[in-house]
Structures are given as C-alpha cells and as structure tokens.
Design a protein around this motif. Structure first.
Motif, PDB file in Angstrom:
ATOM      1  N   ARG A 195      -5.620 -16.358 -10.133  1.00 32.23           N
ATOM      2  CA  ARG A 195      -5.489 -15.791  -8.784  1.00 32.23           C
ATOM      3  C   ARG A 195      -6.757 -15.054  -8.352  1.00 32.23           C
ATOM      4  O   ARG A 195      -7.572 -14.679  -9.183  1.00 32.23           O
ATOM      5  CB  ARG A 195      -4.303 -14.820  -8.731  1.00 32.23           C
ATOM      6  N   HIS A 196      -6.846 -14.797  -7.034  1.00 36.25           N
ATOM      7  CA  HIS A 196      -7.997 -14.092  -6.458  1.00 36.25           C
ATOM      8  C   HIS A 196      -7.615 -12.641  -6.134  1.00 36.25           C
ATOM      9  O   HIS A 196      -6.421 -12.339  -5.974  1.00 36.25           O
ATOM     10  CB  HIS A 196      -8.465 -14.819  -5.189  1.00 36.25           C
ATOM     11  N   PRO A 197      -8.608 -11.761  -5.983  1.00 35.26           N
ATOM     12  CA  PRO A 197      -8.316 -10.329  -5.784  1.00 35.26           C
ATOM     13  C   PRO A 197      -7.341 -10.030  -4.644  1.00 35.26           C
ATOM     14  O   PRO A 197      -6.515  -9.125  -4.756  1.00 35.26           O
ATOM     15  CB  PRO A 197      -9.694  -9.725  -5.496  1.00 35.26           C
ATOM     16  N   PHE A 229      -3.477  -9.420  -5.103  1.00 41.42           N
ATOM     17  CA  PHE A 229      -2.964  -8.315  -5.923  1.00 41.42           C
ATOM     18  C   PHE A 229      -2.807  -7.031  -5.112  1.00 41.42           C
ATOM     19  O   PHE A 229      -3.475  -6.845  -4.093  1.00 41.42           O
ATOM     20  CB  PHE A 229      -3.927  -8.047  -7.088  1.00 41.42           C
ATOM     21  N   SER A 230      -1.947  -6.136  -5.613  1.00 42.06           N
ATOM     22  CA  SER A 230      -1.817  -4.807  -5.019  1.00 42.06           C
ATOM     23  C   SER A 230      -2.980  -3.934  -5.502  1.00 42.06           C
ATOM     24  O   SER A 230      -3.721  -4.315  -6.419  1.00 42.06           O
ATOM     25  CB  SER A 230      -0.495  -4.183  -5.467  1.00 42.06           C
ATOM     26  N   GLY A 231      -3.110  -2.742  -4.904  1.00 43.30           N
ATOM     27  CA  GLY A 231      -4.189  -1.831  -5.298  1.00 43.30           C
ATOM     28  C   GLY A 231      -4.134  -1.483  -6.776  1.00 43.30           C
ATOM     29  O   GLY A 231      -5.155  -1.488  -7.472  1.00 43.30           O
ATOM     30  N   GLY A 232      -2.927  -1.192  -7.275  1.00 43.59           N
ATOM     31  CA  GLY A 232      -2.771  -0.820  -8.680  1.00 43.59           C
ATOM     32  C   GLY A 232      -3.137  -1.983  -9.603  1.00 43.59           C
ATOM     33  O   GLY A 232      -3.787  -1.793 -10.631  1.00 43.59           O
ATOM     34  N   GLN A 233      -2.729  -3.204  -9.212  1.00 42.30           N
ATOM     35  CA  GLN A 233      -3.051  -4.380 -10.033  1.00 42.30           C
ATOM     36  C   GLN A 233      -4.559  -4.635 -10.049  1.00 42.30           C
ATOM     37  O   GLN A 233      -5.131  -4.973 -11.074  1.00 42.30           O
ATOM     38  CB  GLN A 233      -2.327  -5.612  -9.498  1.00 42.30           C
TER      39      GLN A 233
END
Ligand code: SF4
Length: 321
Positions: free
Chosen positions: A151-153, A156-160
């Motif tokens: 996956r790409h940034p 994701f959520s901020g925490g991930q």
C-alpha cells in the motif's frame, strides 16, 4: 560503567544576521548556545522546551543537516563534527530520525515495502530475499499487517503512518533514534499507542532514544532523564523522577505548573509566565530567563548562570543555588 552512545560538548549554532548590499554580519541568532549532555546506551533522554528554544536545531546539528558553529558531537566515541562529508553519509545510518509529520517524509508514490527496502539497498545490506523478510518482520514489530506492504502512504491513518516512520527508522539498526515531536500531530488516544510501541521496541532491541517534545506529560511517560531547554541553553538536566518530584529551575517549575496533567499530580500553585520568549537574536543579558522570572535578583541581570550539579545527578543553571 556507563556506555555513552552520544556525547555533546559545548555545542553552538549561531545563524548570522546580515544586512546591507555587502551583506555585513550585524548579529547572530543563537539557536543553540553552548549545550552539553550525553545519552547512555539503552536510555531515553527527553528534551523539552517551548517552541523556538532550539531543540529541533539541536537534532539537526547532531545528524549534521546543519553544521555546528562550535562544539563537539561524539557518536559511540567517534567525533562527528570533523568527519568528512563522505564518511558522514556512511555514519548517518547509525542515527535515524522519527519526525512529527511522517506523511511529509514518506514518498507518496512509494509503497511501504519500497520505503523500507530503499535504505537497505542504499547501504547494501543483505540479499534481496533477506531485505524482503526484514520488511515483513518490521511491519509485524510495529503492529502493521504484512499485507499492507504493497500500500501507499495515503491509504493509512496518521498513527499507522507514524508506525511506518518508526519501522523505517529501525530498518538500519541505528545506534541512536532522534524522535522530534513524533506524537504531537496525533490524536491523544493514538499518541499513547505510539509511545507504548516505542517503549516496547526499546525493550526488544535495546534502542537509545533522544525524544524531543514540548509536552511534559509525554516526557514524563517516556524519559529516563530530561533536559529542559530555554533560549538555546539547557537550564536543567536530571533523572525524570528527580525532575518531576523536585524541579529546581524557576523555568522548569513554571512549565510544570502550566501542564494540567502534571500540575494535577503535584497540586502546586500555577505560575503564570509573563511575556513572550525573548528573541534568540537578542537574548537578555545575564540569565536569559530573567525577564520572565519571578525570583530574579540583581546578579541574574548581569551574570549568566552555569549549569551545575546541585543535587546528585540533578544539574541546573540558576543563581538561586
Ligand atoms: Fe531566575 Fe535568576 Fe535563576 Fe535566572 S538565575 S532563573 S533569573 S533566579
């Protein structure tokens, strides 16, 4: 005997202020002004202070993104300030950073796998197969499903994303990790998860952290020792326990009284700091804190206090002691 990973001695960064057609130097912003401390192997040194106190400049000096005006930085016994640029590039793998905004530091076009593979490829570590295995192992360690590797940034959520930032910092087995406000952009509940993760990883891999933050409750949670900075100088340095039980410097006391969680435990009277932090381009003479200090004496206006050991292991720079 203590094993020091980082030893910083009288470190300074003065940015010149230039004026006129001939760009004559008319002054200097003393962002870091004679800072000395060390970090032991396996410990967390918290560095705390208001914004503009020089704590992020300090981090950039240590990894030599900025060149120091004066002073020494030793990493595992080796002097960094005089190291040729080529050698410093090699050395940089030993110091990794975790930044406040992982999104800004992750390449949006790269998958997580590529983000984690790239440093190993650059430093020629392991075979292709070993690198891929390491990526999956690290994703597991930071609490991300290995299937996320493709996956790409933005997915994701901020925490991930911060977990990915932490995995990237770990990929080269660094001697020191400098975390610069790593949780301040995250929700409170996520902050606790990321801090707990960093502590778990520290236990597993015997990591050494320098943890920079403006948040005293975060410092209290994660640090073994704490350095308090004000206008480019360390004004207090001690173990976390001593600092929170008995802060010596008037600035540390004011910071603690202004932190709701810390003050609720200490039940001390709130000290309201008057005025703003003075400009580091024109710091007050004597003790830089004297313009805001309730305990200011005549000597404070003329003589700069030195950082001295007042109680065992507790250093402060203040004429009261
Ligand atoms: Fe306050 Fe003086 Fe101590 Fe500075 S040296 S913190 S002005 S008492």
């Amino acid at each position: 005997m203590d094993e020091y990973i980082l030893e910083v001695e009288n470190l300074k960064k003065h940015f010149p202020i230039k004026k006129g057609v001939f760009a004559k130097q008319v002054g200097a912003v003393k962002a870091v002004d004679g800072v000395s401390f060390h970090v032991r192997k396996g410990e967390t040194l918290g560095v705390v202070g208001e914004s503009g106190c020089g704590k992020s400049t300090l981090a950039r000096l240590i990894i030599r993104l900025l060149e120091a005006t004066d002073g020494q930085i030793k990493l595992d016994g080796q002097e960094l300030t005089t190291l040729p640029k080529q050698d410093m590039r090699q050395k940089r793998r030993d110091i990794q950073m975790v930044l406040q905004d992982p999104y800004a530091s992750l390449n949006p076009r790269w998958t997580v796998e590529r983000t984690l593979l790239e440093p190993m490829r650059v430093y020629d570590i392991g075979s292709k197969k070993e690198r891929k295995e390491k990526v999956l192992e690290l994703l597991n360690k930071v609490g991300l499903d290995p299937s996320y590797a493709k996956r790409h940034p933005h997915e994701f959520s901020g925490g991930q994303r911060q977990r990915i930032g932490i995995a990237r910092a770990l990929v080269l087995n660094p001697k020191l990790i400098i975390a610069d406000e790593p949780v301040s952009a995250l929700d409170i509940s996520v902050q606790a998860q990321v801090i707990n993760l960093m502590q778990d990883l520290q236990d597993q891999f015997n990591l050494t952290y320098m943890f920079i933050t403006h948040d005293l409750s975060v410092v209290e949670h994660i640090s073994d020792r704490v350095a308090v900075m004000y206008l480019g100088k360390i004004v207090e340095l001690s173990s976390k326990e001593q600092l929170f039980a008995n802060p010596l410097h008037p600035y540390t006391r004011a910071l603690m009284s202004a932190a709701p969680e810390v003050n609720a435990k200490q039940k001390k009277e709130r000290i309201v700091l008057k005025g703003d932090v003075p400009s580091p381009a024109n710091p007050p003479k004597g003790c830089a804190f004297h313009t805001r200090c309730q305990r200011c004496m005549e000597i404070c206006k003329v003589e700069t206090p030195k950082l001295k050991e007042i109680l065992q292991g507790q250093f402060t720079a203040c004429h009261l002691y």
